[in-house]
Scaffold this motif. Structure first.
Motif, mmCIF file in Angstrom:
data_model
loop_
_atom_site.group_PDB
_atom_site.id
_atom_site.type_symbol
_atom_site.label_atom_id
_atom_site.label_comp_id
_atom_site.label_asym_id
_atom_site.label_seq_id
_atom_site.Cartn_x
_atom_site.Cartn_y
_atom_site.Cartn_z
ATOM 1 N N ILE A 50 -7.509 8.540 -15.242
ATOM 2 C CA ILE A 50 -6.349 7.916 -15.547
ATOM 3 C C ILE A 50 -6.657 6.786 -16.028
ATOM 4 C CG2 ILE A 50 -3.870 8.107 -15.316
ATOM 5 C CD1 ILE A 50 -4.099 9.326 -12.762
ATOM 6 N N VAL A 51 -6.502 6.680 -17.906
ATOM 7 C CA VAL A 51 -6.416 5.272 -17.500
ATOM 8 C C VAL A 51 -5.457 4.334 -18.090
ATOM 9 C CG1 VAL A 51 -6.724 3.739 -19.973
ATOM 10 C CG2 VAL A 51 -8.388 5.846 -19.413
ATOM 11 N N THR A 52 -5.350 3.602 -17.534
ATOM 12 C CA THR A 52 -3.753 2.564 -17.449
ATOM 13 C C THR A 52 -4.042 1.461 -18.534
ATOM 14 O OG1 THR A 52 -3.706 2.143 -14.897
ATOM 15 C CG2 THR A 52 -2.977 4.212 -15.533
ATOM 16 N N ILE A 53 -3.102 0.697 -19.060
ATOM 17 C CA ILE A 53 -2.669 -0.511 -19.548
ATOM 18 C C ILE A 53 -1.416 -0.834 -18.849
ATOM 19 C CG2 ILE A 53 -3.385 -2.234 -21.229
ATOM 20 C CD1 ILE A 53 -4.979 0.352 -22.893
ATOM 21 N N PHE A 61 -8.012 11.960 -19.424
ATOM 22 C CA PHE A 61 -9.245 12.937 -19.254
ATOM 23 C C PHE A 61 -9.816 14.060 -18.909
ATOM 24 C CE2 PHE A 61 -9.593 9.027 -21.611
ATOM 25 C CZ PHE A 61 -9.735 9.108 -22.870
ATOM 26 N N ASP A 62 -10.041 15.490 -18.695
ATOM 27 C CA ASP A 62 -10.260 16.421 -17.591
ATOM 28 C C ASP A 62 -12.023 16.308 -18.152
ATOM 29 O OD1 ASP A 62 -8.229 17.785 -17.198
ATOM 30 O OD2 ASP A 62 -8.524 18.814 -19.080
ATOM 31 N N LEU A 63 -12.372 15.790 -16.243
ATOM 32 C CA LEU A 63 -13.972 15.621 -16.610
ATOM 33 C C LEU A 63 -14.739 16.733 -16.322
ATOM 34 C CD1 LEU A 63 -13.582 12.056 -15.207
ATOM 35 C CD2 LEU A 63 -14.080 12.062 -17.164
ATOM 36 N N ASN A 64 -14.998 17.868 -16.748
ATOM 37 C CA ASN A 64 -15.987 19.053 -16.488
ATOM 38 C C ASN A 64 -16.587 18.719 -17.423
ATOM 39 O OD1 ASN A 64 -15.036 20.471 -18.508
ATOM 40 N ND2 ASN A 64 -12.651 20.194 -17.571
ATOM 41 N N GLU A 85 -16.126 5.459 -22.786
ATOM 42 C CA GLU A 85 -17.383 6.627 -22.931
ATOM 43 C C GLU A 85 -17.248 7.541 -21.831
ATOM 44 O OE1 GLU A 85 -21.960 7.266 -24.287
ATOM 45 O OE2 GLU A 85 -21.298 5.166 -22.533
ATOM 46 N N VAL A 86 -16.646 9.013 -22.303
ATOM 47 C CA VAL A 86 -16.906 10.413 -21.613
ATOM 48 C C VAL A 86 -17.686 11.423 -21.771
ATOM 49 C CG1 VAL A 86 -15.282 12.004 -21.080
ATOM 50 C CG2 VAL A 86 -13.718 9.930 -21.356
ATOM 51 N N ASP A 87 -18.271 11.242 -20.745
ATOM 52 C CA ASP A 87 -19.354 12.418 -20.263
ATOM 53 C C ASP A 87 -19.324 13.473 -19.625
ATOM 54 O OD1 ASP A 87 -21.563 12.997 -21.790
ATOM 55 O OD2 ASP A 87 -23.130 11.919 -20.807
ATOM 56 N N GLY A 88 -19.461 14.490 -19.530
ATOM 57 C CA GLY A 88 -19.220 15.415 -19.172
ATOM 58 C C GLY A 88 -18.513 15.405 -18.154
ATOM 59 N N THR A 89 -18.880 15.252 -16.612
ATOM 60 C CA THR A 89 -17.670 15.232 -15.504
ATOM 61 C C THR A 89 -17.869 13.113 -15.207
ATOM 62 O OG1 THR A 89 -20.006 14.379 -13.448
ATOM 63 C CG2 THR A 89 -18.679 17.199 -14.383
ATOM 64 N N ARG A 90 -18.527 12.424 -16.443
ATOM 65 C CA ARG A 90 -18.073 10.760 -15.474
ATOM 66 C C ARG A 90 -17.654 10.157 -17.026
ATOM 67 N NH1 ARG A 90 -25.031 8.952 -16.151
ATOM 68 N NH2 ARG A 90 -25.351 9.755 -18.661
ATOM 69 N N ILE A 91 -17.220 9.099 -16.503
ATOM 70 C CA ILE A 91 -16.771 7.908 -17.914
ATOM 71 C C ILE A 91 -16.648 6.483 -17.412
ATOM 72 C CG2 ILE A 91 -14.434 7.942 -16.048
ATOM 73 C CD1 ILE A 91 -12.512 8.082 -18.884
ATOM 74 N N ARG A 92 -16.558 5.858 -18.125
ATOM 75 C CA ARG A 92 -16.676 4.630 -18.015
ATOM 76 C C ARG A 92 -16.473 3.789 -19.028
ATOM 77 N NH1 ARG A 92 -23.341 2.850 -20.297
ATOM 78 N NH2 ARG A 92 -23.587 3.927 -22.180
ATOM 79 N N VAL A 93 -16.865 2.070 -18.746
ATOM 80 C CA VAL A 93 -16.058 1.200 -19.744
ATOM 81 C C VAL A 93 -17.435 0.505 -20.182
ATOM 82 C CG1 VAL A 93 -15.298 -1.002 -20.375
ATOM 83 C CG2 VAL A 93 -13.862 0.160 -19.349
ATOM 84 N N LYS A 94 -18.348 1.231 -21.817
ATOM 85 C CA LYS A 94 -19.030 0.512 -22.888
ATOM 86 C C LYS A 94 -19.496 -0.532 -23.118
ATOM 87 C CE LYS A 94 -21.892 3.249 -25.731
ATOM 88 N NZ LYS A 94 -22.217 3.851 -27.320
ATOM 89 N N LEU A 119 -9.742 -6.550 -15.381
ATOM 90 C CA LEU A 119 -8.195 -7.869 -15.144
ATOM 91 C C LEU A 119 -8.203 -8.187 -16.180
ATOM 92 C CD1 LEU A 119 -9.319 -8.471 -11.622
ATOM 93 C CD2 LEU A 119 -7.374 -7.421 -11.850
ATOM 94 N N PRO A 120 -8.783 -8.837 -17.241
ATOM 95 C CA PRO A 120 -8.114 -9.809 -18.623
ATOM 96 C C PRO A 120 -7.577 -8.607 -19.363
ATOM 97 C CG PRO A 120 -10.659 -10.441 -17.405
ATOM 98 C CD PRO A 120 -10.201 -9.663 -16.612
ATOM 99 N N HIS A 121 -7.725 -7.820 -19.120
ATOM 100 C CA HIS A 121 -7.361 -6.371 -19.844
ATOM 101 C C HIS A 121 -5.871 -5.316 -19.750
ATOM 102 C CE1 HIS A 121 -10.747 -7.316 -22.716
ATOM 103 N NE2 HIS A 121 -10.601 -7.994 -23.235
ATOM 104 N N GLN A 122 -6.537 -6.072 -18.631
ATOM 105 C CA GLN A 122 -5.258 -5.251 -17.394
ATOM 106 C C GLN A 122 -5.691 -3.056 -17.603
ATOM 107 O OE1 GLN A 122 -0.893 -7.274 -17.377
ATOM 108 N NE2 GLN A 122 -1.510 -8.447 -17.206
ATOM 109 N N LEU A 123 -6.663 -3.338 -17.472
ATOM 110 C CA LEU A 123 -7.231 -1.668 -17.816
ATOM 111 C C LEU A 123 -7.975 -1.673 -16.934
ATOM 112 C CD1 LEU A 123 -8.697 0.158 -20.999
ATOM 113 C CD2 LEU A 123 -10.025 -0.272 -18.619
ATOM 114 N N VAL A 124 -7.759 -0.414 -16.146
ATOM 115 C CA VAL A 124 -7.786 0.501 -15.894
ATOM 116 C C VAL A 124 -8.296 1.544 -15.507
ATOM 117 C CG1 VAL A 124 -7.029 1.564 -12.917
ATOM 118 C CG2 VAL A 124 -6.642 -0.714 -13.832
ATOM 119 N N ILE A 125 -9.541 2.193 -14.804
ATOM 120 C CA ILE A 125 -9.664 3.621 -15.135
ATOM 121 C C ILE A 125 -9.993 4.507 -13.740
ATOM 122 C CG2 ILE A 125 -11.771 5.149 -15.660
ATOM 123 C CD1 ILE A 125 -12.432 3.352 -18.203
ATOM 124 N N GLU A 126 -9.604 4.861 -12.898
ATOM 125 C CA GLU A 126 -9.047 5.691 -11.568
ATOM 126 C C GLU A 126 -9.599 6.880 -11.809
ATOM 127 O OE1 GLU A 126 -6.646 5.899 -8.424
ATOM 128 O OE2 GLU A 126 -5.759 5.091 -9.614
#
Length: 143
Positions: A50-53, A61-64, A85-94, A119-126
């Protein structure tokens, strides 16, 4: 040697018992964490990211194993940007243009409960379970 003899004179039986108990108790969190992780073996087929701003959900995004590799750019405001960036079962801030690069250094996340925060952009990926077994975690957080 004089110091050692002084310490031996001051040593009591219960001092040793207390020290051993404290050493054993120091490993309790490790054991509890290990048991908890074993109970919640990661089921990569049922995770979502879940990406929140600024506290508002902007994407899920489904991660499978069948998720294809892709990148998506978010613009939280002004000249700020985050490339996720999303790659299969994982995600990151590239990539992002924040000063500390904390979210970029967090790298890939893939297990339930992991987060990547800019934090500066208030973006959270959970990462959350798509079908949670029970609402135990929700109950804990509401108190």
């Amino acid at each position: 040697m004089k110091i050692w003899h002084e310490l031996k004179k001051q040593w009591r039986y219960m001092d040793g018992v207390v020290i051993i108990c404290l050493i054993v108790l120091s490993f309790v969190p490790y054991v509890v964490f290990g048991i908890n992780q074993a109970k919640h073996k990661e089921d990569t087929s049922g995770n979502i990211a879940i990406v929140t701003i600024k506290g508002k959900e902007v994407d899920r995004f489904d991660l499978n194993e069948n998720t294809k590799h892709f990148e998506k750019t978010y613009y939280p405001g002004g000249d700020k940007y985050n490339i996720v960036e999303v790659d299969g079962t994982r995600i990151r801030v590239k990539e992002d243009n924040s000063p500390d690069q904390i979210a970029v250094m967090t790298s890939w996340i893939s297990r339930v409960g992991q987060t990547s925060i800019c934090l500066p952009h208030q973006l959270v990926i959970e990462i959350k379970a798509k079908n949670p077994d029970n609402d135990e975690d929700e109950m804990i957080m509401t108190y």
